[in-house]
Scaffold this active site. Structure first.
Site, short mmCIF file in Angstrom:
data_model
loop_
_atom_site.label_atom_id
_atom_site.label_comp_id
_atom_site.label_asym_id
_atom_site.label_seq_id
_atom_site.Cartn_x
_atom_site.Cartn_y
_atom_site.Cartn_z
N CYS A 68 0.89 -1.16 0.00
CA CYS A 68 0.00 0.00 0.00
C CYS A 68 0.93 1.21 0.00
O CYS A 68 2.13 1.06 -0.23
CB CYS A 68 -1.00 -0.02 1.16
SG CYS A 68 -0.29 0.10 2.82
N HIS A 101 14.32 -15.48 10.65
CA HIS A 101 13.89 -15.43 12.05
C HIS A 101 12.38 -15.55 12.22
O HIS A 101 11.92 -16.03 13.26
CB HIS A 101 14.33 -14.11 12.70
CG HIS A 101 15.81 -14.04 12.92
ND1 HIS A 101 16.39 -13.07 13.71
CD2 HIS A 101 16.83 -14.80 12.45
CE1 HIS A 101 17.71 -13.24 13.73
NE2 HIS A 101 18.01 -14.28 12.96
C1 RB5 Z 1 -3.81 5.44 1.05
O1 RB5 Z 1 -3.75 6.80 0.74
C2 RB5 Z 1 -2.86 5.12 2.20
O2 RB5 Z 1 -3.41 5.52 3.39
C3 RB5 Z 1 -2.56 3.63 2.21
O3 RB5 Z 1 -2.02 3.26 0.99
C4 RB5 Z 1 -1.56 3.17 3.25
O4 RB5 Z 1 -0.42 3.96 3.26
C5 RB5 Z 1 -2.11 2.92 4.59
O5 RB5 Z 1 -1.44 2.43 5.51
#
Ligand code: RB5
Length: 148
Positions: A68, A101
């Site tokens: 993400c 680990h």
């Molecule tokens: C999305 O904008 C962002 O919040 C997500 O990709 C991530 O970084 C969340 O932990």
């Protein structure tokens, strides 16, 4: 000889890096279960962390790659499944230790935090490093049995 299937998923914060790693792993002979996203629209990272975790739980893939924007939210989501040990990694040492680990079965990256060359190196290290076992066996075992 069977080919290992690697599941991969991301939110909108890491689409370009996810697509890059999909091509990279296909080029290295892995079967890829691409669980999205497939476009730039804003989505909720837990949905994609859960999708990937479910695919490991169901046996559709043996290991996973998640991304993400920061890598943080989707790690938290995936780690809510007891079958998942997802490690957020920023360098090759972390990728190696996550296997040696922690017997991590999912590697996680921040699409806004890491470049594609380093990400490739980390993925290679993750996929090619064995769990050390020994004293780590007991500790990893405890991860499946939290005192809730
Ligand atoms: C999305 O904008 C962002 O919040 C997500 O990709 C991530 O970084 C969340 O932990």
């Amino acid at each position: 000889m069977s080919t290992e299937t690697i599941a991969i998923a991301c939110d909108h914060g890491a689409l370009a890096l996810k697509d890059h790693i999909v091509s990279y792993l296909k080029g290295r002979g892995f079967d890829i279960l691409d669980l999205g996203v497939s476009g730039p629209d804003s989505v909720d990272y837990p949905d994609y962390g859960y999708k990937l975790a479910q695919s490991l739980k169901d046996g559709q893939a043996s290991r996973g790659v998640l991304m993400c924007g920061s890598g943080i939210g989707i790690s938290i989501a995936a780690n809510r499944f007891p079958e998942v040990r997802a490690a957020l990694v920023h360098d090759v040492t972390g990728a190696r230790l996550s296997r040696e680990h922690n017997d991590a079965n999912v590697i996680v990256f921040g699409g806004r935090m890491i470049g594609s060359d380093l990400c490739e190196e980390c993925v290679d290290t993750f996929l090619n490093t064995e769990f050390e076992g020994g004293r780590h066996e007991r500790r990893v075992g405890k991860l499946s049995n939290p005192p809730l």
